[in-house]
Design a protein around this motif. Structure first.
Motif, PDB file in Angstrom:
ATOM      1  N   ILE A   6      40.194  40.998  39.077  1.00  0.00           N
ATOM      2  CA  ILE A   6      41.084  39.831  39.042  1.00  0.00           C
ATOM      3  C   ILE A   6      40.565  38.803  40.038  1.00  0.00           C
ATOM      4  O   ILE A   6      40.530  39.054  41.243  1.00  0.00           O
ATOM      5  CB  ILE A   6      42.541  40.182  39.446  1.00  0.00           C
ATOM      6  CG1 ILE A   6      42.941  41.572  38.981  1.00  0.00           C
ATOM      7  CG2 ILE A   6      43.509  39.087  39.004  1.00  0.00           C
ATOM      8  CD1 ILE A   6      43.402  41.723  37.622  1.00  0.00           C
ATOM      9  N   GLY A   7      40.178  37.641  39.536  1.00  0.00           N
ATOM     10  CA  GLY A   7      39.685  36.558  40.393  1.00  0.00           C
ATOM     11  C   GLY A   7      38.182  36.373  40.245  1.00  0.00           C
ATOM     12  O   GLY A   7      37.416  37.295  40.516  1.00  0.00           O
ATOM     13  N   GLY A   9      35.993  34.328  41.882  1.00  0.00           N
ATOM     14  CA  GLY A   9      35.283  33.677  42.988  1.00  0.00           C
ATOM     15  C   GLY A   9      34.021  34.490  43.284  1.00  0.00           C
ATOM     16  O   GLY A   9      33.658  35.388  42.510  1.00  0.00           O
ATOM     17  N   PRO A  10      33.355  34.214  44.406  1.00  0.00           N
ATOM     18  CA  PRO A  10      32.140  34.975  44.723  1.00  0.00           C
ATOM     19  C   PRO A  10      32.388  36.481  44.835  1.00  0.00           C
ATOM     20  O   PRO A  10      31.559  37.276  44.380  1.00  0.00           O
ATOM     21  CB  PRO A  10      31.687  34.387  46.064  1.00  0.00           C
ATOM     22  CG  PRO A  10      32.834  33.563  46.565  1.00  0.00           C
ATOM     23  CD  PRO A  10      33.625  33.157  45.381  1.00  0.00           C
ATOM     24  N   ALA A  11      33.534  36.884  45.392  1.00  0.00           N
ATOM     25  CA  ALA A  11      33.816  38.318  45.530  1.00  0.00           C
ATOM     26  C   ALA A  11      34.013  38.956  44.163  1.00  0.00           C
ATOM     27  O   ALA A  11      33.459  40.024  43.860  1.00  0.00           O
ATOM     28  CB  ALA A  11      35.055  38.530  46.404  1.00  0.00           C
ATOM     29  N   ILE A  29      38.908  38.610  35.052  1.00  0.00           N
ATOM     30  CA  ILE A  29      39.995  37.702  34.639  1.00  0.00           C
ATOM     31  C   ILE A  29      40.148  36.595  35.682  1.00  0.00           C
ATOM     32  O   ILE A  29      40.440  36.858  36.851  1.00  0.00           O
ATOM     33  CB  ILE A  29      41.334  38.471  34.493  1.00  0.00           C
ATOM     34  CG1 ILE A  29      41.141  39.716  33.621  1.00  0.00           C
ATOM     35  CG2 ILE A  29      42.409  37.560  33.902  1.00  0.00           C
ATOM     36  CD1 ILE A  29      42.333  40.673  33.641  1.00  0.00           C
ATOM     37  N   ASN A  32      41.363  29.943  36.419  1.00  0.00           N
ATOM     38  CA  ASN A  32      40.776  28.649  36.033  1.00  0.00           C
ATOM     39  C   ASN A  32      39.948  28.819  34.765  1.00  0.00           C
ATOM     40  O   ASN A  32      39.559  29.929  34.420  1.00  0.00           O
ATOM     41  CB  ASN A  32      39.857  28.123  37.139  1.00  0.00           C
ATOM     42  CG  ASN A  32      40.621  27.822  38.408  1.00  0.00           C
ATOM     43  OD1 ASN A  32      41.688  27.212  38.365  1.00  0.00           O
ATOM     44  ND2 ASN A  32      40.089  28.260  39.533  1.00  0.00           N
ATOM     45  N   ILE A  41      32.824  23.855  45.985  1.00  0.00           N
ATOM     46  CA  ILE A  41      33.064  22.830  47.013  1.00  0.00           C
ATOM     47  C   ILE A  41      32.658  23.318  48.417  1.00  0.00           C
ATOM     48  O   ILE A  41      32.879  22.634  49.405  1.00  0.00           O
ATOM     49  CB  ILE A  41      34.537  22.356  47.029  1.00  0.00           C
ATOM     50  CG1 ILE A  41      35.498  23.525  47.303  1.00  0.00           C
ATOM     51  CG2 ILE A  41      34.880  21.622  45.755  1.00  0.00           C
ATOM     52  CD1 ILE A  41      36.879  23.084  47.756  1.00  0.00           C
ATOM     53  N   GLY A  43      30.621  24.200  51.782  1.00  0.00           N
ATOM     54  CA  GLY A  43      29.583  23.488  52.537  1.00  0.00           C
ATOM     55  C   GLY A  43      29.461  22.039  52.121  1.00  0.00           C
ATOM     56  O   GLY A  43      28.346  21.539  51.979  1.00  0.00           O
ATOM     57  N   VAL A 130      46.836  36.293  35.893  1.00  0.00           N
ATOM     58  CA  VAL A 130      47.521  37.572  36.068  1.00  0.00           C
ATOM     59  C   VAL A 130      48.852  37.317  36.764  1.00  0.00           C
ATOM     60  O   VAL A 130      48.912  36.589  37.764  1.00  0.00           O
ATOM     61  CB  VAL A 130      46.635  38.547  36.884  1.00  0.00           C
ATOM     62  CG1 VAL A 130      47.395  39.809  37.240  1.00  0.00           C
ATOM     63  CG2 VAL A 130      45.360  38.870  36.105  1.00  0.00           C
ATOM     64  N   TYR A 164      43.374  26.043  50.234  1.00  0.00           N
ATOM     65  CA  TYR A 164      42.947  25.174  49.128  1.00  0.00           C
ATOM     66  C   TYR A 164      43.499  25.694  47.798  1.00  0.00           C
ATOM     67  O   TYR A 164      42.735  26.041  46.875  1.00  0.00           O
ATOM     68  CB  TYR A 164      41.411  25.078  49.094  1.00  0.00           C
ATOM     69  CG  TYR A 164      40.847  24.069  50.065  1.00  0.00           C
ATOM     70  CD1 TYR A 164      41.080  24.207  51.423  1.00  0.00           C
ATOM     71  CD2 TYR A 164      40.099  22.969  49.637  1.00  0.00           C
ATOM     72  CE1 TYR A 164      40.575  23.285  52.339  1.00  0.00           C
ATOM     73  CE2 TYR A 164      39.594  22.045  50.550  1.00  0.00           C
ATOM     74  CZ  TYR A 164      39.842  22.209  51.885  1.00  0.00           C
ATOM     75  OH  TYR A 164      39.349  21.305  52.786  1.00  0.00           O
ATOM     76  N   GLY A 168      42.739  27.437  42.920  1.00  0.00           N
ATOM     77  CA  GLY A 168      43.205  28.654  42.241  1.00  0.00           C
ATOM     78  C   GLY A 168      43.620  29.750  43.197  1.00  0.00           C
ATOM     79  O   GLY A 168      44.319  30.695  42.824  1.00  0.00           O
ATOM     80  N   ASP A 172      48.259  34.878  45.117  1.00  0.00           N
ATOM     81  CA  ASP A 172      48.922  35.799  44.175  1.00  0.00           C
ATOM     82  C   ASP A 172      48.630  37.263  44.506  1.00  0.00           C
ATOM     83  O   ASP A 172      49.488  38.133  44.355  1.00  0.00           O
ATOM     84  CB  ASP A 172      48.440  35.567  42.728  1.00  0.00           C
ATOM     85  CG  ASP A 172      48.708  34.167  42.231  1.00  0.00           C
ATOM     86  OD1 ASP A 172      49.225  33.355  43.010  1.00  0.00           O
ATOM     87  OD2 ASP A 172      48.396  33.890  41.053  1.00  0.00           O
ATOM     88  N   PHE A 176      50.759  40.970  44.488  1.00  0.00           N
ATOM     89  CA  PHE A 176      50.430  42.157  43.676  1.00  0.00           C
ATOM     90  C   PHE A 176      50.249  43.381  44.588  1.00  0.00           C
ATOM     91  O   PHE A 176      50.758  44.456  44.301  1.00  0.00           O
ATOM     92  CB  PHE A 176      49.128  41.949  42.879  1.00  0.00           C
ATOM     93  CG  PHE A 176      49.121  40.730  41.982  1.00  0.00           C
ATOM     94  CD1 PHE A 176      50.293  40.284  41.368  1.00  0.00           C
ATOM     95  CD2 PHE A 176      47.931  40.036  41.744  1.00  0.00           C
ATOM     96  CE1 PHE A 176      50.267  39.159  40.549  1.00  0.00           C
ATOM     97  CE2 PHE A 176      47.908  38.927  40.924  1.00  0.00           C
ATOM     98  CZ  PHE A 176      49.077  38.481  40.333  1.00  0.00           C
ATOM     99  N   ILE A 350      39.766  28.720  55.574  1.00  0.00           N
ATOM    100  CA  ILE A 350      39.879  30.174  55.436  1.00  0.00           C
ATOM    101  C   ILE A 350      41.308  30.625  55.749  1.00  0.00           C
ATOM    102  O   ILE A 350      41.967  30.052  56.610  1.00  0.00           O
ATOM    103  CB  ILE A 350      38.903  30.856  56.440  1.00  0.00           C
ATOM    104  CG1 ILE A 350      37.476  30.793  55.916  1.00  0.00           C
ATOM    105  CG2 ILE A 350      39.266  32.270  56.763  1.00  0.00           C
ATOM    106  CD1 ILE A 350      37.194  31.722  54.760  1.00  0.00           C
ATOM    107  N   ASN A 390      31.595  33.835  55.953  1.00  0.00           N
ATOM    108  CA  ASN A 390      32.727  34.128  55.071  1.00  0.00           C
ATOM    109  C   ASN A 390      32.272  34.428  53.647  1.00  0.00           C
ATOM    110  O   ASN A 390      32.795  35.339  53.004  1.00  0.00           O
ATOM    111  CB  ASN A 390      33.736  32.976  55.103  1.00  0.00           C
ATOM    112  CG  ASN A 390      34.550  33.005  56.383  1.00  0.00           C
ATOM    113  OD1 ASN A 390      35.281  33.958  56.639  1.00  0.00           O
ATOM    114  ND2 ASN A 390      34.405  31.984  57.223  1.00  0.00           N
TER     115      ASN A 390
END
Ligand SMILES: Cc1cc2nc3c(=O)[nH]c(=O)nc-3n(C[C@H](O)[C@H](O)[C@H](O)COP(=O)(O)OP(=O)(O)OC[C@H]3O[C@@H](n4cnc5c(N)ncnc54)[C@H](O)[C@@H]3O)c2cc1C
Length: 409
Positions: A6-7, A9-11, A29, A32, A41, A43, A130, A164, A168, A172, A176, A350, A390
């Motif tokens: 779920i998510g 992003g980079p992770a 999943i 966005n 966005i 750096g 989700v 931010y 997204g 959430d 969960f 962060i 990060n």
């Protein structure tokens, strides 16, 4: 094995790819309609991908729970991410402080490379929000707003923090995880602009300063942080690179009173600055004091420094005493503001806080409370200073969660 990540992003991207490469059937999943919105966005659009430092240095750059990251950093480090990106055509370069950026200076190239990596791994990405995760007897049931219910054997939660939210990351995942029995360390802003007391910042609003030094002390005069670089004044206080970095060292607003001192001329010590002022004054003998500082300070700062120096603004330069000049030097080298607090978490780079690391196995990123549930990225209660650390946390924990979730068939 069916794994839902779920998510996106980079992770989440890293987790999805490494789980799929471990042989699992993976569904990523993302709320966005494209992956890596925040990553794009980073750096200032250039993406500080990671840092060239040694692993111990990475851990030193994490003020809380750094040790938790040990296994993750050893499993997937800065060389691993730069090599991976290189395989996908993204060359990197090292800048000040070991910060690594794409040679193209374009964060989108990093996003595109990770997207291709996910695709090549065989993981499938879908758009969906989700809304709930339920533990079932054999696995999990995930409610997805646009798609209905999805069942899976394991879940990797990589929904990011609460900073931010327009990207997204609306926090959430905390909800969960809490509903599944996890403790959430209250999310707080880090790498965030600072709110100052009084009207000084407001008077200087819009003024951006380069090559200044800052020092932050607590109420006992103990140094908490010092730095050199750029900052700016806003209607509420101060922001800019050195201020954001400073903010992640200010962790106890409840018990401490922090004071910001700005040295507007760090290249000159008191004596050298006095000499410089004397030289300027020699040329301006018959002028009013307020009209004598144009060569030394930005226009917006002049009335502020004049009033802090205590020298009457209409006093003729030739009449200014040595004691007055020394007060002027002090006002320029120690422009002081009291810090009231930080801007809200939504404005922070962060989120510190998140899933309590005591409830996560650091070697696998699996929950110690709910078997089959894994965590990756900013959702975990680990956050670092600036420098690319990060994002490395995101890739390393994502990699470890993905690899381990795919393991036990
Ligand atoms: C302006 C800015 C600049 C930054 N610059 C840098 C930098 O240069 N270097 C650096 O190291 N770090 C930087 N960071 C920090 C870095 O971006 C984060 O640490 C990193 O993005 C965290 O990755 P993540 O995958 O854990 O979370 P995120 O990148 O936040 O990704 C989480 C994803 O989960 C999705 N999601 C959330 N809830 C749901 C849901 N209910 N259903 C489906 N999907 C959901 C979100 O839409 C989002 O795409 C920056 C941050 C900001 C805000």
């Amino acid at each position: 094995m069916k794994i839902a990540v779920i998510g996106g992003g980079p992770a989440g991207m890293m987790a999805a790819a490494s789980a799929a490469m471990g042989g699992a059937s993976v569904l990523l999943i993302e709320k966005n309609n494209f992956l890596g919105k925040k990553l794009r966005i980073t750096g200032k659009g250039r993406c500080n991908i990671t840092n060239s430092a040694e692993i111990q240095e990475f851990i030193n750059n994490i003020p809380v729970n750094g040790k938790f990251m040990h296994s993750a950093f050893y499993a997937f480090d800065n060389n691993d991410i730069t090599e991976l990106l290189k395989r996908y055509g993204v060359e990197t370069k090292i800048e000040r402080g070991g910060r690594i950026f794409p040679v193209s200076d374009n964060a989108k190239d990093v996003v595109d490379a990770l997207k291709k990596y996910v695709k090549d791994s065989g993981a499938r990405a879908i758009q969906g929000t989700v809304t709930e995760i339920l533990k079932t007897e054999n696995g999990f049931k995930i409610k997805v707003k646009e798609k209905g219910n999805i069942t899976c054997d394991k879940v990797i939660l990589a929904t990011g923090g609460a900073s931010y939210p327009q990207t997204g990351s609306t926090g959430d995942g905390y909800r969960f995880a809490k509903s599944l029995g996890h403790e959430i360390i209250p999310p707080k802003p880090s790498l965030v602009p600072l709110v100052t007391e009084g009207t000084l910042a407001n008077r200087l609003m819009g003024l951006s300063l380069k090559n200044i030094a800052i020092k932050i002390t607590d109420e006992k005069g103990k140094k908490v942080y010092e730095d050199f670089g750029e900052m700016l004044f806003t209607h509420y206080g101060v922001s800019g690179p050195v201020i954001l970095s400073a903010s992640s060292h200010l962790r106890d607003f409840e018990n401490k009173n922090y004071i910001l001192s700005i040295d507007l001329k760090p290249a000159l010590d008191d004596e050298a600055l006095d000499k410089r002022i004397l030289r300027d004054f020699e040329k301006e003998q018959n002028r009013d004091f307020i009209n004598s500082l144009d060569a030394l300070l930005p226009q917006k700062l002049i009335p502020v420094i004049v009033s802090l120096s205590g020298i009457p603004e209409r006093k003729k330069v030739r009449d200014i005493t040595r004691a007055e000049r020394l007060k002027l030097v002090e006002s320029i080298k120690k422009l002081t503001l009291k810090i009231k607090g930080t801007r809200p978490v939504a404005e922070a780079i962060i989120t510190s806080g998140g899933i309590n690391v005591k409830e996560i196995n650091p070697k696998t990123m699996e929950s110690k409370i709910v078997p089959g549930l894994y965590f990756a990225g900013e959702i975990i209660d680990v956050d670092a200073y600036t420098g690319g650390f990060n994002l490395q946390i995101a890739y390393s924990t994502g990699y470890l969660a993905g690899e381990n979730s795919a393991k036990d068939w």
